[in-house]
Design an enzyme around this catalytic site. Structure first.
Site, PDB file in Angstrom:
ATOM      1  N   SER A 106      25.007 110.067  96.690  1.00  0.00           N
ATOM      2  CA  SER A 106      25.581 111.285  96.137  1.00  0.00           C
ATOM      3  C   SER A 106      25.219 112.483  96.992  1.00  0.00           C
ATOM      4  CB  SER A 106      25.070 111.508  94.709  1.00  0.00           C
ATOM      5  OG  SER A 106      25.508 112.759  94.205  1.00  0.00           O
ATOM      6  N   THR A 138      28.430  87.309  76.800  1.00  0.00           N
ATOM      7  CA  THR A 138      29.876  87.122  76.663  1.00  0.00           C
ATOM      8  C   THR A 138      30.442  88.375  76.007  1.00  0.00           C
ATOM      9  OG1 THR A 138      29.611  86.023  74.507  1.00  0.00           O
ATOM     10  CG2 THR A 138      29.703  84.617  76.459  1.00  0.00           C
ATOM     11  N   LYS A 193      20.110 108.905  94.136  1.00  0.00           N
ATOM     12  CA  LYS A 193      21.144 107.982  93.674  1.00  0.00           C
ATOM     13  C   LYS A 193      21.604 107.079  94.820  1.00  0.00           C
ATOM     14  CE  LYS A 193      25.404 108.072  90.902  1.00  0.00           C
ATOM     15  NZ  LYS A 193      26.350 107.336  91.758  1.00  0.00           N
TER      16      LYS A 193
END
Length: 488
Positions: A339, A208, A345
């Site tokens: 990328s 939370t 990536k």
């Protein structure tokens, strides 16, 4: 010299060295005569709209159900007019054939008016009137433009105004589109619930405000996604009730001028049968003609769907951050290199795409709000941009949700080692001890765990704060995912 219905050379157009010729027919309106391509089913008013409203390139035919909606409305109107004694059986049969052909998917290429248009939808309505009239003529063995037999205004627009036809057609089109949006949303929800079952035994820490909270299962989290979406689906279905009300027979402002007694009620009955939707005549046609409340309420449900899907998408992006320096509790399917400069990536492209669509839909709802509140007196002239906004949102959701489901949700896997590591290291499990040790004592334990880098279970054992049975009852992370019978 003036040439009528002759071969007209199209300037500067050649193909393989030969000039291209096209036949035309002459039509006229209050502004004068105009040459219309002889093979076109549209007429003079559509032609003027094509000149005036070259804006977005998105025309009526871009949404096939919108075209079908016009045919449904015009068929219902023709049947009602025949029943009140204004239309002959022969004309009704010809118009019905034309409408059924369009409902079956034919002639859609003739619905050419840009969705952005001035005139509160008059051009779109006249495009439908002219096309259906000429289809009816041709199917009756007559020539296009022979309006002595079937006329766009007097027959296709009999007892009507754009001010009742246009909003009613939009209502029908949005209802037809909504069926498809809801179906895709249900399939997406089912995919989340399926993952919920697949992950039901995988423990993890809930969070939370980005901080460790209490244990849950990954399955509970994904069922939660599905149930959030179920709520949005329910809102979409309930919002249809506002679209069921229509104002056919209101004509110009809601007083019913030019419509025969009983016509409005009969149109509603026929429209319900034709569409398969529980269409009903509004109890106040003046209010229905000037208000855009139905669009506002339905658009709000689309916005709710957008907010729900965006929240879920952002959660998925966060849970998949990594692979070494993020949360990395789940893996999203690797779809493409992420990328042009960073090797290896892979980006969360599908949740990002879903977010982009959601942002657009939220913006479209703002457009609906501005357009709806700015209409003057007995008519809102900005209905066309409302149609643009809602149709676009419906179309984007319809196309994107299956991509999101197939290329993302269905392929998600869990990083079980990561989930276990967070469970063992989190201080969130201390919450389960509140009913036993009290808030102050458990706060001290949490503080010590953070300072010493020890786990809560480890500290509880060291301090002999619970006996073996209590440890089994209260410190089993699996039991923390549901209510517990507390007995000190």
């Amino acid at each position: 010299m003036k040439f009528r219905s002759t071969l007209v050379m199209i300037a500067a157009a050649t193909m393989w060295g030969h000039a291209i010729y096209a036949q035309t027919r002459t039509e006229k309106d209050l502004l004068g005569e105009k040459q219309i391509p002889a093979d076109a089913y549209y007429g003079v008013q559509t032609a003027r709209a094509l000149e005036n409203f070259q804006v977005s390139g998105v025309t009526t035919k871009f949404y096939p159900d919108y075209v079908r909606a016009y045919a449904m409305v015009k068929m219902a109107a023709a049947r009602a007019n025949a029943e009140v004694g204004r239309m002959s059986k022969e004309k009704l049969m010809a118009i019905e054939k034309a409408c059924m052909a369009v409902m079956a998917g034919e002639y859609h290429d003739q619905f050419l008016v840009d969705l952005y248009q001035g005139g509160a939808g008059t051009s779109a309505n006249m495009n439908a009137n002219e096309v259906l009239a000429n289809i009816a003529l041709e199917l009756s063995g007559k020539k296009k433009g022979d309006y002595h037999s079937i006329e766009p205004h007097d027959d296709l627009n009999m007892g009507q105004s754009t001010n009742d036809v246009y909003p009613t057609t939009l209502h029908v089109a949005m209802l037809l589109h909504n069926d498809k949006v809801v179906q895709q949303a249900k399939e997406l929800s089912a995919a989340f619930h399926k993952k919920g079952e697949q992950f039901k035994n995988l423990l993890k820490m809930g969070r939370t405000e980005g901080q460790d909270a209490v244990p849950m299962t990954l399955g509970q989290e994904f069922h939660g996604f599905g149930n959030q979406l179920d709520g949005a689906i329910d809102a979409l279905i309930k919002s249809e009730a506002y679209l069921y009300e229509e104002n056919m027979g209101a004509t110009a402002i809601g007083t019913g001028i030019t419509a025969s007694p009983g016509y409005a009620e009969k149109v509603a009955v026929h429209l319900a049968k034709i569409t398969g939707k529980p269409m009903v005549l509004s109890h106040d046609l003046i209010a229905a003609t000037s208000s855009m409340q139905a669009f506002v309420m339905y658009s709000a449900a689309l916005k709710n769907l957008a907010i729900t899907l965006s929240k879920i998408s952002s959660d998925l992006i966060f849970l998949a951050t990594g692979p070494r320096a993020g949360i990395f509790e789940i893996n999203l399917p690797a779809l493409q290199p992420g990328s042009s400069i960073m090797p290896g990536k892979v980006n969360p492209v599908m949740p990002e795409l879903m977010n982009e669509v959601c942002f657009k839909a939220i913006g479209n709802d703002v457009t609906v709000a501005f357009a709806s509140q700015d209409g003057l007196l007995q008519l809102n002239a900005y209905e066309p941009v409302v149609a643009v906004a809602i149709f676009e949102s419906q179309g984007l959701f319809f196309k994107t949700m299956p991509l999101f489901r197939k290329q993302c949700i269905e392929g998600i896997t869990a990083n079980e080692k990561t989930l276990k590591h967070y469970m063992e290291r989190s201080v969130g499990t201390v919450t389960a001890l509140n009913p036993i040790l009290g808030y102050d004592k458990t706060t001290e334990l949490a503080k010590e765990a953070l300072q010493t880098d020890k786990g809560i279970i480890e500290l509880v054992k060291e301090k002999h704060l619970l006996n073996d049975q209590q440890m089994k009852d209260f410190m089993d992370p699996a039991k923390m995912t549901a209510p517990t019978d507390i007995k000190k």
